[in-house]
Motif scaffolding. Sequence first.
Motif, short mmCIF file in Angstrom:
data_model
loop_
_atom_site.label_atom_id
_atom_site.label_comp_id
_atom_site.label_asym_id
_atom_site.label_seq_id
_atom_site.Cartn_x
_atom_site.Cartn_y
_atom_site.Cartn_z
N HIS A 108 0.83 -1.22 0.00
CA HIS A 108 0.00 0.00 0.00
C HIS A 108 0.86 1.26 0.00
N LEU A 109 2.17 1.10 0.14
CA LEU A 109 3.09 2.25 0.14
C LEU A 109 4.07 2.23 -1.03
N GLU A 110 3.91 1.28 -1.94
CA GLU A 110 4.85 1.19 -3.06
C GLU A 110 4.76 2.43 -3.96
N ARG A 111 5.90 2.80 -4.52
CA ARG A 111 5.97 3.97 -5.39
C ARG A 111 6.28 3.52 -6.82
N LEU A 112 5.47 4.00 -7.76
CA LEU A 112 5.69 3.73 -9.18
C LEU A 112 6.34 4.94 -9.82
N SER A 113 7.50 4.72 -10.43
CA SER A 113 8.19 5.80 -11.14
C SER A 113 7.92 5.68 -12.63
N ILE A 114 7.66 6.83 -13.27
CA ILE A 114 7.52 6.88 -14.72
C ILE A 114 8.73 7.64 -15.23
N ILE A 115 9.64 6.92 -15.85
CA ILE A 115 10.96 7.45 -16.18
C ILE A 115 10.99 7.97 -17.62
N PHE A 116 11.48 9.18 -17.76
CA PHE A 116 11.58 9.82 -19.07
C PHE A 116 12.98 10.40 -19.19
N ASP A 117 13.77 9.83 -20.09
CA ASP A 117 15.17 10.24 -20.25
C ASP A 117 15.93 10.22 -18.92
N GLY A 118 15.68 9.16 -18.14
CA GLY A 118 16.47 8.93 -16.94
C GLY A 118 15.91 9.46 -15.64
N LYS A 119 14.87 10.31 -15.68
CA LYS A 119 14.30 10.86 -14.45
C LYS A 119 12.78 10.76 -14.49
N ASP A 120 12.16 10.89 -13.30
CA ASP A 120 10.70 10.81 -13.24
C ASP A 120 10.10 11.96 -14.03
N ILE A 121 9.13 11.63 -14.89
CA ILE A 121 8.55 12.63 -15.77
C ILE A 121 7.85 13.74 -15.00
N ARG A 122 7.40 13.44 -13.79
CA ARG A 122 6.74 14.46 -12.97
C ARG A 122 7.71 15.60 -12.64
N ASP A 123 9.00 15.26 -12.55
CA ASP A 123 10.00 16.24 -12.14
C ASP A 123 10.62 17.00 -13.31
N ILE A 124 10.78 16.34 -14.46
CA ILE A 124 11.49 17.01 -15.55
C ILE A 124 10.65 17.20 -16.81
N GLY A 125 9.57 16.43 -16.94
CA GLY A 125 8.81 16.51 -18.18
C GLY A 125 8.06 17.82 -18.32
N SER A 126 8.07 18.37 -19.53
CA SER A 126 7.24 19.54 -19.79
C SER A 126 5.78 19.09 -19.79
N GLN A 127 4.86 20.05 -19.73
CA GLN A 127 3.44 19.69 -19.76
C GLN A 127 3.10 18.92 -21.03
N GLY A 128 3.70 19.34 -22.14
CA GLY A 128 3.45 18.64 -23.40
C GLY A 128 3.91 17.20 -23.35
N GLU A 129 5.11 16.97 -22.79
CA GLU A 129 5.64 15.61 -22.68
C GLU A 129 4.78 14.77 -21.75
N GLN A 130 4.32 15.37 -20.65
CA GLN A 130 3.47 14.64 -19.71
C GLN A 130 2.15 14.23 -20.37
N LYS A 131 1.59 15.11 -21.17
CA LYS A 131 0.32 14.80 -21.84
C LYS A 131 0.49 13.69 -22.86
N ILE A 132 1.58 13.74 -23.63
CA ILE A 132 1.84 12.69 -24.61
C ILE A 132 2.04 11.35 -23.91
N ALA A 133 2.79 11.39 -22.79
CA ALA A 133 3.02 10.16 -22.03
C ALA A 133 1.70 9.60 -21.51
N LEU A 134 0.81 10.46 -21.03
CA LEU A 134 -0.47 10.00 -20.51
C LEU A 134 -1.31 9.35 -21.60
N VAL A 135 -1.36 9.96 -22.77
CA VAL A 135 -2.12 9.37 -23.88
C VAL A 135 -1.52 8.02 -24.27
#
Length: 364
Positions: free
Chosen positions: A263-290
């Motif tokens: 119940h405490l596990e963390r899922l990382s979504i990695i984009f070019d080596g780092k979590d997309i939440r931290d480095i992804g632009s809004q556009g990149e985040q939206k494309i990743a979500l789709v």
Amino acid sequence: MHIKHLKIVNFRNYKSSDFDFSEGVNIIFGPNGTGKTSILEAIYFLGISKSFRTSSDRDMLSFSEEHFHVFGEFYNSKKQKLLVNFNYQKDVGKKAFVNGEKLEKLTEIIGKIPIVILSPEYENISSSGPLLRRKFLDRVISLTDREYLKKLIDYRNILRERNELLKDYQRKAFFDYDVLMEAIDERLVDCAVYIYTARRNFLREFRGIVRKEMEELSGRVRIYDMRLDRESLEEDYKDVLKKKLLENFPRDVAIARTTSGPHLERLSIIFDGKDIRDIGSQGEQKIALVAIKLAEAEFIYNRLKERPILLFDDVFAYLDENHRQNLCCKLVSGCQIILTTTDKGVLAYFSKDVTVEAIELDVA
């Protein structure tokens, strides 16, 4: 799977309305506030027994009404008809019926009507925190693995029981790990092992599908990955978790909360080596979500051999011109699609060979 007919009564701003859909691409047009998202919500409700917009069924009631009714006529790939009814009564709750038979448990509907939803109001896991990402994992796996759903429900119930006992121990300043807590932990660990294993098996398959969807949607190769904190499958996870629960017991009592487990596990979504939440632009985040949503649809098909219904709420607002075109090329691959938009110009993104059913809503 596709929905042919939807009827909603006293649902949101609809007093009584009927909608018919084609098996292919359906686009619901209308200004903001005309109830486009409510149509998607009603379809999602039929397949999941919950809304994607609210945790309270009462919020879906039309103003001053005491009940709402949602009915859907569905057909699977074998042309078998599935008639689904949900009746909700204020202060009583909801009941579900499939082909006239009442469901004893609402969870029985899970998996019967596979649905993938993309909405600004729901589960933006590319930019969200750990809780929403875990919910995403649990929801998708539960759609295709009923044992996982059972273990997940059992785990949550046992976890609640454990936390209540921890509160009792805290009040009594009792810090001895006794046989009662040990018995609860045995049951908790049994469920946790299944959840732990199923999540990792899911990601092994799913991350490859996401990469493919990302490349096809964006037209280029990027370093992309999804992984949990402890990625490898540990054969001794059962013993590891038991040891953690025992070691953390004094701290758990002090804060009256269980600090180890899935119940405490963390899922990382990695984009070019780092979590997309931290480095992804809004556009990149939206494309990743789709891409993740398209991958979800493919994963469900691989497991159930049934194409899910895709509900995309204002998806074109997520994407630029090029990505809109790429998405429309992908949306004609076998799934029923129901899109909402305020812009009739999106019709131009579909090939002339594609039949698009247009549903136009007017301001009431």
